[in-house]
Design a protein around this motif. Sequence first.
Motif, mmCIF file in Angstrom:
data_model
loop_
_atom_site.group_PDB
_atom_site.id
_atom_site.type_symbol
_atom_site.label_atom_id
_atom_site.label_comp_id
_atom_site.label_asym_id
_atom_site.label_seq_id
_atom_site.Cartn_x
_atom_site.Cartn_y
_atom_site.Cartn_z
ATOM 1 N N LEU A 106 0.810 -1.217 0.000
ATOM 2 C CA LEU A 106 0.000 0.000 0.000
ATOM 3 C C LEU A 106 0.850 1.277 0.000
ATOM 4 O O LEU A 106 0.579 2.213 0.761
ATOM 5 C CB LEU A 106 -0.968 -0.010 1.190
ATOM 6 C CG LEU A 106 -2.010 -1.134 1.186
ATOM 7 C CD1 LEU A 106 -2.876 -1.074 2.423
ATOM 8 C CD2 LEU A 106 -2.871 -1.089 -0.071
ATOM 9 N N GLN A 126 -11.410 -6.242 -1.140
ATOM 10 C CA GLN A 126 -11.193 -7.337 -0.201
ATOM 11 C C GLN A 126 -10.198 -6.956 0.888
ATOM 12 O O GLN A 126 -10.330 -7.343 2.040
ATOM 13 C CB GLN A 126 -10.663 -8.567 -0.952
ATOM 14 C CG GLN A 126 -11.716 -9.299 -1.725
ATOM 15 C CD GLN A 126 -12.563 -10.173 -0.834
ATOM 16 O OE1 GLN A 126 -12.111 -11.174 -0.317
ATOM 17 N NE2 GLN A 126 -13.799 -9.774 -0.607
ATOM 18 N N ALA A 127 -9.184 -6.206 0.496
ATOM 19 C CA ALA A 127 -8.150 -5.834 1.459
ATOM 20 C C ALA A 127 -8.600 -4.658 2.326
ATOM 21 O O ALA A 127 -7.867 -4.232 3.220
ATOM 22 C CB ALA A 127 -6.862 -5.479 0.727
ATOM 23 N N THR A 135 -10.678 2.766 1.269
ATOM 24 C CA THR A 135 -10.736 4.036 1.994
ATOM 25 C C THR A 135 -9.345 4.592 2.280
ATOM 26 O O THR A 135 -9.161 5.796 2.370
ATOM 27 C CB THR A 135 -11.459 3.861 3.336
ATOM 28 O OG1 THR A 135 -10.816 2.820 4.060
ATOM 29 C CG2 THR A 135 -12.909 3.517 3.125
ATOM 30 N N ASP A 156 -19.683 -4.066 3.324
ATOM 31 C CA ASP A 156 -18.322 -4.606 3.303
ATOM 32 C C ASP A 156 -17.444 -3.860 4.301
ATOM 33 O O ASP A 156 -17.878 -2.896 4.928
ATOM 34 C CB ASP A 156 -17.719 -4.572 1.889
ATOM 35 C CG ASP A 156 -17.172 -3.195 1.539
ATOM 36 O OD1 ASP A 156 -17.688 -2.211 2.085
ATOM 37 O OD2 ASP A 156 -16.234 -3.117 0.727
ATOM 38 N N VAL A 157 -16.216 -4.335 4.421
ATOM 39 C CA VAL A 157 -15.338 -3.801 5.461
ATOM 40 C C VAL A 157 -14.934 -2.358 5.176
ATOM 41 O O VAL A 157 -14.679 -1.576 6.097
ATOM 42 C CB VAL A 157 -14.111 -4.719 5.647
ATOM 43 C CG1 VAL A 157 -13.181 -4.634 4.447
ATOM 44 C CG2 VAL A 157 -13.351 -4.400 6.920
ATOM 45 N N ASN A 158 -14.914 -1.974 3.908
ATOM 46 C CA ASN A 158 -14.550 -0.583 3.578
ATOM 47 C C ASN A 158 -15.570 0.393 4.158
ATOM 48 O O ASN A 158 -15.207 1.430 4.722
ATOM 49 C CB ASN A 158 -14.476 -0.409 2.059
ATOM 50 C CG ASN A 158 -13.364 -1.231 1.444
ATOM 51 O OD1 ASN A 158 -12.207 -0.853 1.506
ATOM 52 N ND2 ASN A 158 -13.704 -2.369 0.881
ATOM 53 N N ILE A 191 -15.228 0.611 7.919
ATOM 54 C CA ILE A 191 -14.116 1.459 8.361
ATOM 55 C C ILE A 191 -14.510 2.939 8.267
ATOM 56 O O ILE A 191 -14.235 3.728 9.179
ATOM 57 C CB ILE A 191 -12.847 1.156 7.522
ATOM 58 C CG1 ILE A 191 -12.321 -0.235 7.873
ATOM 59 C CG2 ILE A 191 -11.767 2.201 7.772
ATOM 60 C CD1 ILE A 191 -11.169 -0.717 7.007
ATOM 61 N N LEU A 192 -15.179 3.297 7.176
ATOM 62 C CA LEU A 192 -15.645 4.682 7.042
ATOM 63 C C LEU A 192 -16.601 5.041 8.178
ATOM 64 O O LEU A 192 -16.514 6.125 8.763
ATOM 65 C CB LEU A 192 -16.353 4.868 5.696
ATOM 66 C CG LEU A 192 -15.454 4.993 4.462
ATOM 67 C CD1 LEU A 192 -16.302 5.061 3.205
ATOM 68 C CD2 LEU A 192 -14.577 6.239 4.571
ATOM 69 N N PRO A 237 -8.968 -6.531 7.911
ATOM 70 C CA PRO A 237 -7.992 -7.069 6.955
ATOM 71 C C PRO A 237 -6.591 -6.661 7.429
ATOM 72 O O PRO A 237 -6.394 -5.524 7.866
ATOM 73 C CB PRO A 237 -8.341 -6.344 5.646
ATOM 74 C CG PRO A 237 -9.743 -5.857 5.826
ATOM 75 C CD PRO A 237 -9.898 -5.576 7.283
ATOM 76 N N ALA A 295 -3.912 -5.656 6.174
ATOM 77 C CA ALA A 295 -3.261 -4.462 5.624
ATOM 78 C C ALA A 295 -3.839 -3.165 6.192
ATOM 79 O O ALA A 295 -3.252 -2.097 6.012
ATOM 80 C CB ALA A 295 -3.376 -4.467 4.099
ATOM 81 N N GLN A 296 -4.983 -3.230 6.856
ATOM 82 C CA GLN A 296 -5.607 -2.015 7.375
ATOM 83 C C GLN A 296 -5.225 -1.701 8.825
ATOM 84 O O GLN A 296 -5.540 -0.643 9.350
ATOM 85 C CB GLN A 296 -7.137 -2.121 7.281
ATOM 86 C CG GLN A 296 -7.632 -2.247 5.865
ATOM 87 C CD GLN A 296 -7.009 -1.195 4.969
ATOM 88 O OE1 GLN A 296 -7.049 -0.014 5.239
ATOM 89 N NE2 GLN A 296 -6.389 -1.658 3.884
ATOM 90 N N PRO A 325 -10.732 -13.061 2.963
ATOM 91 C CA PRO A 325 -9.852 -12.214 2.158
ATOM 92 C C PRO A 325 -8.372 -12.517 2.347
ATOM 93 O O PRO A 325 -7.572 -12.310 1.434
ATOM 94 C CB PRO A 325 -10.182 -10.792 2.628
ATOM 95 C CG PRO A 325 -10.856 -10.937 3.939
ATOM 96 C CD PRO A 325 -11.500 -12.289 3.946
#
Lengths: 295, 532
Positions: A66, A252-253, A257, B246-248, B251-252, B267, B269-270, B382
């Motif tokens: 990222l 998916q990741a 955002t 979804d997870v996006n 998060i928002l 996830p 990476a977040q 994922p």
Amino acid sequence: MSAIALPGIEVDPVADQESAASATWYAFRRNPLGLIALGMLVLLTLIAVAAPLISPYPRGFSTDVLQAPSSAHFFGTDSLGRDVFAEVVWGTRISMTVGVSASALAIGIGVLVGMLGAYFRRVDAVLRLVVDLSLSLPVLPLMILVAAVAGPSLGTIIVVISFFSWPEVARVVRSQALSVVNLPYMDAARLVGGGHAWILRRHLLPAVAPVVTVSVVLTASRAVIAEAGLSFLGLGDPNSWSWGRVLYESQQAGSMTSAWWTTLFPSIAILLLVVAATLVALAYNDARNPRGRES
Amino acid sequence: MSRLSPSLRLGVVAVAVAALSACAPSAPQTAVENGATGNDGDNTLTIATTTDVVNLNPLLGNSRTDSWVTNLMYPRLLTIAADGSKEPALAKSWGYSPDGKTGFYELRDDFSWSDGKKLTATDVAYTINTIKTQNPTGGVVNGFMTSLVKATAVSTTRVELQLSRPDSIVVPEVGFWMNVVPEHVFGKQPKMDDFPNNENWVSAGPYRLSSVVKGQSYTLDRVEPYPLAPSGKPSLAKVVFRVYPDVNTEILALKKGDVDVIGNALPPAQVKDLKATNGIQVAEVPGLGFTHMTYNMTRKPMDDVRVRQALAHAVDYPSIRAVAVQGQAVTANNSPITDSLKEFADPSLKEYPYDPAKAKQLLADAGVSGLKLVMIYSLQDPVIAAWATMVKDSAAQAGVTIELKGLDRNTYLAKTAAGDYDIYAGSFAIMDEPVSNMSLQYLPEGAINYSQVDDPKLTNIIRQAQSTVDPDKQKTLVRQAAGYVHANMIDNIMYVQNLNLAYRDEWTGFNIKPSELLSIIDPSSLAVVQKK
């Protein structure tokens, strides 16, 4: 089909077509938007063809996950540290392959069904019913269902998209063909003993060719969108890169955002292709219209 | 215990959550200390989830959100610690008679249902016997009851389990995985499979469902008294589960303050990004399950141990953990008994090194070339979807072509059940009981025998472990079985993932439990969490 020599009938239409084609091209060139769009399509095609020369295939991983766009990674990196630029470049190849293949398949079926319906009036009612029924199906849910059941692969995606795209082509072709089948030159072709296949191929097909050309471009762009949609839902081929897969992996990741570059660039690519295809189709449609040429 | 199929896992986890909450008396004290400034609990905690509720009957297999909701209403007898050991919850103590043929739970006497009736041993016996006789669809608890004849309430606080043979699994596993339901409500239903439990809920947990907006939100109100909360009063006035696509979007919503907790794990990476975000805290939840690949041993050439070993050598485990899981996982040393189960793990077992050359050599020894395999995994996971491409790429280095088939959940479950795959990739949320786990995974009739293994030697070791009640002997047999699985690459256990949960930092006092099913929204946590 019969190989009857019909010099008077054959030569003149060909000459007419050639002059019509050059007139269309002349008119097309006078449309700057159409030319720019055509240039964009050519550029995307070149990127697709020359992908190996532009960027190495995005495989493996790196610890630079990222990362924002930089000189090392023009479009940044994704959640496995892969180069988004490479993904978009190689995605062009798959997205355009799907677009062209699905479109070709859909056009093939659609043109055949449309011409047969217009030419053989006895089967027209049945074919029209099939087309109408197909057009009334809820396409997206069915695409999702079929793709999910058949399993994700490039072949599946192409077949699914074309299967749900041909009815529109068939309807357009049929209406164009209907306006031609009763013209005197078609009667003349029949009177001189021309077989059905010959008439369809040499007389009806050229008559519907312009609408087919427009359909090819529009169906291809719609196929690209459909592929991106299915891939975004995880129903694309996980073994090859397409623009939809880049978006899907970002979703998916959970990086939509936090890492805008993972979604922006593939989205722009889709937008460019679809807009360019639409503009080219419109410009072509205008150019082949004699009234448009005169104005 | 089991590796649960996804739906089972969810159910189980949820159940576990309830149990956890029910027990863990020490957690409330911590929370009270931390959150003593709270305004008497007139708070609403909103939890984001990406899965909608499927049904609200805790005896049926269900989705993750179902489990989280029902765990807040139906208590467990036992809860679980990070190392898999059992702790008291509704049951104060548990065990077996000297001959091993009778198990028992001694219950607390201060639990009541929200309609005022006392929760007694009769409810527990009813729940056990119902699961035993009806084997509700999708439930996992029945799988632990092979030796159970019947349960009997011998007093208001004591339940005894009559067993057909000594069985060290049944009491701890049923105690942990089962939610106790009220007999006076559920007993009116002839068949559990037909009972969705979608209205007039009666709870013995800290909260009770009060309103449902299908597909959008599920609201629970505080229930008093709840014996495991400080002074019998759960700290929150309401708990709301809100469904997001979804997870996006979750998060928002968390960043914006629309929700207080994201229920599902982040996830990998977040995690870094959210840790650095103002107003948001990230809690690490220890993993108690594992992620693995199995090679279908009924298909050639995977019936050859050298081919399986070659495939194991063709996986770059350290890179998968470092990149796909972002360092949030530890090696499982390719052993089904991971270091999470400290008491049983065998420290001498080591991970297969990533060595494509050795993999090629093993394949050549086995006379295999141009190997092409299909690997299936669920698109709902994922992390696996992310490393699947890494496995494909590293296998290619060893000359093995792996075709990836990421599938929607139902297709994945169907293919798994039918054994229609070369390589299966998946994960288990909670693997808490070695003998039970290995029975389900490696006995020919095991419900989650995804290697399709039928090895008489391994079967014999596991059967011996099942029938012994001597802890030392059992430990030896467990290690022996794990070593056999490791050496013969019967199951490629890759890593144990620690999960990360995000919440807004105005909340404090979360009680962290292992696995996503329990995590920080276990009843023991939500009964005590406070606003700063």
